[in-house]
Design an enzyme around this catalytic site. Structure first.
Site, mmCIF file in Angstrom:
data_model
loop_
_atom_site.group_PDB
_atom_site.id
_atom_site.type_symbol
_atom_site.label_atom_id
_atom_site.label_comp_id
_atom_site.label_asym_id
_atom_site.label_seq_id
_atom_site.Cartn_x
_atom_site.Cartn_y
_atom_site.Cartn_z
ATOM 1 N N ASP A 196 -4.793 13.317 -26.080
ATOM 2 C CA ASP A 196 -4.897 11.942 -25.597
ATOM 3 C C ASP A 196 -4.176 11.076 -26.623
ATOM 4 O O ASP A 196 -4.711 10.802 -27.688
ATOM 5 C CB ASP A 196 -6.377 11.562 -25.471
ATOM 6 C CG ASP A 196 -6.570 10.126 -25.001
ATOM 7 O OD1 ASP A 196 -5.582 9.366 -24.962
ATOM 8 O OD2 ASP A 196 -7.720 9.768 -24.687
ATOM 9 N N TYR A 215 0.856 -1.189 0.000
ATOM 10 C CA TYR A 215 0.000 0.000 0.000
ATOM 11 C C TYR A 215 0.881 1.223 0.000
ATOM 12 O O TYR A 215 1.806 1.322 0.814
ATOM 13 C CB TYR A 215 -0.908 0.020 1.240
ATOM 14 C CG TYR A 215 -2.358 0.003 0.842
ATOM 15 C CD1 TYR A 215 -2.873 1.050 0.067
ATOM 16 C CD2 TYR A 215 -3.208 -1.038 1.196
ATOM 17 C CE1 TYR A 215 -4.199 1.033 -0.347
ATOM 18 C CE2 TYR A 215 -4.529 -1.055 0.783
ATOM 19 C CZ TYR A 215 -5.020 -0.018 0.014
ATOM 20 O OH TYR A 215 -6.320 -0.024 -0.408
ATOM 21 N N ARG A 270 -0.748 -2.788 -18.562
ATOM 22 C CA ARG A 270 -2.006 -2.044 -18.692
ATOM 23 C C ARG A 270 -2.037 -0.880 -17.700
ATOM 24 O O ARG A 270 -1.882 -1.088 -16.499
ATOM 25 C CB ARG A 270 -3.144 -3.027 -18.394
ATOM 26 C CG ARG A 270 -4.548 -2.575 -18.638
ATOM 27 C CD ARG A 270 -5.449 -3.788 -18.773
ATOM 28 N NE ARG A 270 -5.030 -4.513 -19.972
ATOM 29 C CZ ARG A 270 -5.395 -4.154 -21.203
ATOM 30 N NH1 ARG A 270 -6.216 -3.164 -21.401
ATOM 31 N NH2 ARG A 270 -4.955 -4.826 -22.251
ATOM 32 N N THR A 321 -2.328 5.825 -22.501
ATOM 33 C CA THR A 321 -2.242 4.503 -21.886
ATOM 34 C C THR A 321 -0.785 4.076 -21.973
ATOM 35 O O THR A 321 0.013 4.702 -22.669
ATOM 36 C CB THR A 321 -3.071 3.470 -22.651
ATOM 37 O OG1 THR A 321 -2.606 3.459 -24.006
ATOM 38 C CG2 THR A 321 -4.555 3.793 -22.636
ATOM 39 N N LYS A 342 -0.618 0.147 -25.178
ATOM 40 C CA LYS A 342 -0.900 0.027 -26.621
ATOM 41 C C LYS A 342 0.436 0.045 -27.372
ATOM 42 O O LYS A 342 1.242 -0.843 -27.122
ATOM 43 C CB LYS A 342 -1.890 1.111 -27.027
ATOM 44 C CG LYS A 342 -3.234 0.913 -26.283
ATOM 45 C CD LYS A 342 -4.290 1.944 -26.603
ATOM 46 C CE LYS A 342 -5.540 1.684 -25.757
ATOM 47 N NZ LYS A 342 -6.568 2.726 -25.939
ATOM 48 N N GLU A 381 -0.444 4.779 -0.705
ATOM 49 C CA GLU A 381 -1.215 5.987 -1.021
ATOM 50 C C GLU A 381 -0.335 7.213 -0.832
ATOM 51 O O GLU A 381 0.392 7.314 0.156
ATOM 52 C CB GLU A 381 -2.443 6.084 -0.117
ATOM 53 C CG GLU A 381 -3.572 5.200 -0.605
ATOM 54 C CD GLU A 381 -4.827 5.335 0.258
ATOM 55 O OE1 GLU A 381 -4.762 5.937 1.342
ATOM 56 O OE2 GLU A 381 -5.868 4.819 -0.166
HETATM 57 C C1 PLP Z 1 -7.572 3.144 -25.097
HETATM 58 C C2 PLP Z 1 -7.906 4.573 -24.969
HETATM 59 C C3 PLP Z 1 -8.199 5.164 -23.732
HETATM 60 C C4 PLP Z 1 -8.510 4.404 -22.469
HETATM 61 O O1 PLP Z 1 -7.718 3.497 -22.011
HETATM 62 P P1 PLP Z 1 -8.215 2.392 -20.955
HETATM 63 O O2 PLP Z 1 -6.930 1.987 -20.359
HETATM 64 O O3 PLP Z 1 -8.927 1.357 -21.733
HETATM 65 O O4 PLP Z 1 -9.112 3.070 -19.969
HETATM 66 C C5 PLP Z 1 -8.378 6.532 -23.680
HETATM 67 N N1 PLP Z 1 -8.299 7.275 -24.770
HETATM 68 C C6 PLP Z 1 -8.049 6.755 -25.974
HETATM 69 C C7 PLP Z 1 -7.958 7.648 -27.156
HETATM 70 C C8 PLP Z 1 -7.857 5.381 -26.123
HETATM 71 O O5 PLP Z 1 -7.649 4.862 -27.329
#
Ligand code: PLP
Length: 430
Positions: free
Chosen positions: A197, A51, A232, A223, A226, A53
């Site tokens: 994003d 933990y 993740r 993220t 990807k 926090e």
């Molecule tokens: C995949 C994605 C997210 C969110 O990611 P998660 O880990 O699935 O919550 C946010 N924005 C865009 C543009 C994405 O492609």
């Protein structure tokens, strides 16, 4: 794995099936990848027990000296990778990163511009079923029908009309480079903040193969799982930190001077509790990998493979949104192929090719049916596949789509794919 086998044979068997699925089928979901065994070792390790926090040096729990080292190293590496002055590696996912960023920059009811979900945006960019669409007044912009690229005339017109406090750029099914500079011009015109994003292309950005949002955007989220090929999770960054312009108060810390402090406190305690220290440490491992020259060769191959894939589709008379790709993904419009995205996904799945159905811009079908599929090359490139394999894969996809009732065909292709996959093993000794 012997512990799990002895301890819980039921879940061990399920895990074995998943390993076998990943090894013996073709993963073309553009948002997926295969992380390294080093990353998995850290993600599966003892830091899951801790933990922590708070933030390094300022935790609410004792015994944090080593997880502090891990988080600090992850932050430093991330800053170096993207040339970012501020980094936060605690968001549990990309959606949490977006939530923390939006809640820092906006108050409920504020107006925001985001790319329409059916034109390549993301749930967290204002979908009515998501917190974003419920908390804020989202106005969607679109891509142009002719070019498949963001319609900047419309973005400018919407910005002038609605005076958004923030504009989000980036999305989940946008095959082209995100046009940060053009968005900045429009944001400046109306005094809006600009958030990028880069969940999808972040690995390409890290390697310098996609333009960087840092000089143009006030805040950047992503993220880590990807194209960045980590565990993740989510991250938040700022190229440059700046003074808290809203006189906003941070939960627990009170009035603060910098936006970085607001972001930190919005992640924790604002929307999250204890950080996933095993995942944060594993992010650090992935960032270390992404800083190496081999990662740039990898991401270069991702793009080369995606371009080969696009060319092969075009030769077979497939329509591609925007006519091709700059990145790791191709959005195929199946309207002229007499098959829905839903049936294509299902049939390809039976043949051992995993894709996702996807709305195409101006789609007349529902999100559950769709007229398109989204395909990406990050995962197959990780396992070492190149031009020849990609050409073969597109041939298989075309055989399935042109004869989508032919179950015998699927079984034959599935076997051929299994054979090909066995020459490109993902994990050794697993
Ligand atoms: C995949 C994605 C997210 C969110 O990611 P998660 O880990 O699935 O919550 C946010 N924005 C865009 C543009 C994405 O492609």
């Amino acid at each position: 794995m012997s512990h799990l086998a002895q301890h819980d044979s039921e879940l061990f068997t399920i895990l074995e099936k998943e390993i076998n699925r990943e090894e013996s089928t073709l993963e073309l979901i553009a948002s997926e990848n295969f992380t390294s065994q080093a990353v998995m070792e850290m993600a599966g390790g003892v830091m899951t027990n801790k933990y922590a926090e708070g933030y390094p040096g300022k935790r609410y729990y004792g015994g944090c000296e080593f997880v502090d080292e891990a988080e600090n190293l992850a932050r430093t590496r991330l800053g170096e990778l993207f040339n970012a002055e501020y980094t936060n590696v605690q968001p549990h996912s990309g959606s949490q990163a977006n939530m923390a960023a939006l809640m820092t920059f906006l108050n409920p009811g504020d107006t925001v511009l985001g790319l329409d979900l059916s034109h390549g945006g993301h749930l967290t960019h204002g979908s009515p079923v998501n917190f974003s669409g419920q908390l804020y007044n989202f106005i969607s912009y679109h891509v142009s029908k002719e070019t498949g690229r963001v319609d900047f005339d419309e973005v400018a017109q919407l910005a002038k009309e609605f005076q958004p406090k923030l504009i989000i750029c980036g999305g989940s099914a946008y095959p082209r480079f995100i046009e940060f500079e053009q968005f900045r011009e429009i944001a400046d015109l109306v005094g809006a903040y600009l958030m990028a994003d880069i969940a999808h292309p972040s690995g390409l950005v890290a390697s310098g193969l996609h333009p960087s949002p840092m000089p143009f955007c006030d805040v950047v989220t992503s993220t880590t799982h990807k194209t960045l090929r980590g565990p993740r999770g989510g991250i938040i960054m700022m190229g440059k930190d700046f003074e808290n312009p809203w006189g906003k108060v941070a939960p627990k810390s009170g009035r603060v001077k910098k936006v970085s402090e607001l972001l930190d406190s919005m992640v924790m305690p604002g929307i999250q509790g204890g950080p996933l220290m095993h995942i944060i440490a594993a992010k650090g491992v992935a960032f270390g990998e992404a800083l190496k020259p081999e990662f740039k060769s990898y991401t270069k191959k991702i793009i080369e493979n995606a371009k080969v894939m696009a060319d092969e589709f075009l030769k077979l008379d497939y329509q591609l949104v925007s006519g091709g790709t700059d990145t790791h993904l191709v959005l195929v419009d199946l309207s002229n192929k007499n098959i829905t995205g839903k049936l294509a996904e299902l049939s390809l799945g039976k043949a051992g090719i995993t894709v996702n159905k996807n709305m195409v811009p101006f789609d007349e079908r529902s999100p559950f049916v769709t007229s398109g599929i989204r395909v990406g090359t990050p995962a197959v490139t990780t396992r070492g596949m190149g031009k020849l394999e990609i050409q073969q894969i597109v041939k298989w996809i075309d055989q399935v789509i042109s004869d989508s009732e032919n179950e015998e065909n699927f079984s034959r292709i599935r076997l051929d794919i299994k054979t090909m996959c066995s020459s490109f093993p993902i994990y050794k000794n697993i």
